[in-house]
Design an enzyme around this catalytic site. Structure first.
Site, PDB file in Angstrom:
ATOM      1  N   THR A 153      33.901  27.279  16.497  1.00 31.34           N
ATOM      2  CA  THR A 153      33.580  28.548  17.166  1.00 31.34           C
ATOM      3  C   THR A 153      33.001  29.536  16.156  1.00 31.34           C
ATOM      4  OG1 THR A 153      35.287  28.145  18.791  1.00 31.34           O
ATOM      5  CG2 THR A 153      34.566  30.426  18.540  1.00 31.34           C
ATOM      6  N   LYS A 194      38.414  26.099  34.212  1.00 32.55           N
ATOM      7  CA  LYS A 194      39.471  26.668  33.362  1.00 32.55           C
ATOM      8  C   LYS A 194      40.811  26.415  34.022  1.00 32.55           C
ATOM      9  CE  LYS A 194      39.480  29.143  29.473  1.00 32.55           C
ATOM     10  NZ  LYS A 194      38.506  29.054  28.371  1.00 32.55           N
ATOM     11  N   LYS A 198      34.248  21.865  32.575  1.00 33.19           N
ATOM     12  CA  LYS A 198      34.743  21.922  31.187  1.00 33.19           C
ATOM     13  C   LYS A 198      35.347  23.281  30.919  1.00 33.19           C
ATOM     14  CE  LYS A 198      35.009  20.054  27.102  1.00 33.19           C
ATOM     15  NZ  LYS A 198      36.466  20.277  27.230  1.00 33.19           N
ATOM     16  N   SER A 233      33.330  20.511  21.361  1.00 34.05           N
ATOM     17  CA  SER A 233      34.170  19.817  22.358  1.00 34.05           C
ATOM     18  C   SER A 233      33.342  18.751  23.079  1.00 34.05           C
ATOM     19  CB  SER A 233      34.694  20.805  23.399  1.00 34.05           C
ATOM     20  OG  SER A 233      35.861  21.407  22.937  1.00 34.05           O
TER      21      SER A 233
END
Ligand code: NAD
Length: 404
Positions: A181, A103, A67, A340
């Site tokens: 966030t 990533k 992820k 997410s």
């Protein structure tokens, strides 16, 4: 200054010096599982072909699918993407979600792309990495300079909404992802507050970066009655010791594309802003902002890292010696990847959660993560960054041993 991956390795080593782990576990976590590189070719509007370097790093998947976001930036390189992928493995473990770390990136200046070129780039990226991603394999998301429109294109091209998160709501995105966030960062701060060296409300807050994470954090803290005494963006900083009017600042920034010049505030440089006395300093822009050079001049009581990697290892030691608490990125900004995961979970179960449900689950996850880190910090008499790495290492070790 060490490169970014060396900085990650030294953060890992510093945690391992407190709680040693088996050599084989450490060796696996020091190296990504897979490094996938492609050269993408896209048609420019003028008929020319453009070649672009593209990466996907799959660091670790013991806890679940890889992820992590996809970054579009002219300075994207393998070292940066490798570092961010490794940090995702530790972030998902601290957040307690069943995901691993990965990533992606494309070395491109997105300002040079038309809307059509950008769409063709997203389709090319999806087709180049099609065999390596998927809802149960590797689930990308937005990162610097990518957003929901890019994720919508990737999901459509791949043919399944759960292949990426951070989509628009109409394409299977989750409510609450855009504020997750900053909201998660606030919940982490609230959970740790009684252990921090802070006086009563209202708190004085300084925020570097007035984008998604920083501006949302400003809204949350301002709405709760705290004083945002300074903020900055790429153009510079503004300061008013009586507190800035945040809703008015949003209107000003939209009209002037910059926070500087805001009526009633004095302009100052970004570096001077970081050194203002305050309760809470929120780096929410770039990496390596607080270093061995400026750390001795930092006068904040607490630093909450909404950005990834804003405080270097050299600065960590100086700040710790000055009794300044640093709430590390892998804990402080893990609300984003947590929601997410909620989006992925909703897509996999064909569910749609309400804003209230998402918020309650986020608060529970952040409370649990912050409490686990604080407990380890006290148990080992160490700082919160080492403690967060130790929490992640313990959880990764547990999952690895179940797989044997
Ligand atoms: P953003 O692009 O929305 O905002 C970045 C802000 O930083 C902008 O206001 C920009 O003007 C400002 N900025 C750029 N250079 C600056 C400088 N030299 N000095 C001061 N300000 C500067 O990005 P974002 O999504 O808010 O992300 C910010 C940081 O938070 C990044 O490190 C990112 O990796 C991290 N982060 C974001 C999320 C998320 O969900 N958005 C999740 C985890 C981590």
């Amino acid at each position: 200054m060490p490169n970014a991956y060396q900085n990650f390795l030294s953060q890992l080593d510093r945690a391992l010096a407190v709680v040693p782990k088996p050599v084989s576990l450490v060796a696996t976590l020091q190296t990504p599982n897979r490094i996938i590189e492609h050269t993408l070719s896209i048609h420019k509007d003028n008929g020319a072909e453009q070649s672009l370097s593209a990466y996907r790093i799959q660091h670790n998947n013991w806890r679940g699918p890889y992820k992590g976001g996809i970054r579009f930036h002219p300075q994207v390189d393998l070292d940066e993407v490798k570092t961010l992928a490794a940090l995702m493995t530790f972030k998902t473990a601290v957040a307690g979600i069943p995901m691993g770390g990965g990533k992606g990136g494309v070395t491109v200046d997105p300002k040079t792309l038309s809307a059509g070129e950008r769409e063709r780039l997203n389709r090319a990226w999806t087709n180049a990495f099609r065999a390596d991603i998927g809802p149960t394999v590797d689930v990308p998301a937005p990162d610097v300079n990518t957003g929901s429109a890019d994720m919508d294109v990737i999901a459509a091209e791949f043919g399944h909404p759960a292949v990426v998160t951070g989509k628009s709501i109409t394409h299977g995105g989750s409510v609450g992802r855009d504020t997750a966030t900053a909201q998660g960062g606030w919940y982490v701060f609230e959970a740790l507050r009684s252990h921090l060296n802070l006086g009563p409300d209202p708190l004085t807050v300084v925020i570097q970066g007035f984008g998604n994470a920083g501006a949302t954090f400003a809204n949350i803290a301002h709405a709760l009655g705290h004083k945002i005494i300074a903020v900055s963006d790429s153009s510079g900083a503004i300061h008013n010791s009586a507190g800035l009017d945040i809703p008015a600042l949003h209107l000003y920034k939209t009209a002037h594309r910059s926070v500087q010049g805001f009526p009633g505030a004095e302009n100052l440089t970004n570096s001077a802003m970081l050194e203002l006395p305050c309760d809470l300093l929120i780096p929410a822009a770039l990496e390596s902002q607080i270093t061995g050079e400026n750390a001795p001049r930092i006068k904040a009581k607490v630093i909450l890292e909404l950005a990834n990697g804003p405080v270097t290892t050299a600065a960590d030691d100086i700040l710790f010696a000055q009794n300044i608490s640093v709430i590390p990125d892998i804990l402080a900004n893990s609300g984003g990847v947590t929601v997410s995961y909620f989006e992925w979970d909703q897509n996999m179960k064909s569910e749609h959660w309400s804003a209230l449900e998402v918020d309650q689950k986020l608060r529970d996850h952040m409370n649990a993560a912050a409490t686990a880190v604080q407990t380890i910090a006290v148990q080992h008499g160490t700082d919160l960054r080492r403690a967060a790495f130790i929490v992640a290492l313990n959880r990764l070790q547990e999952t690895e041993s179940k797989q044997k």
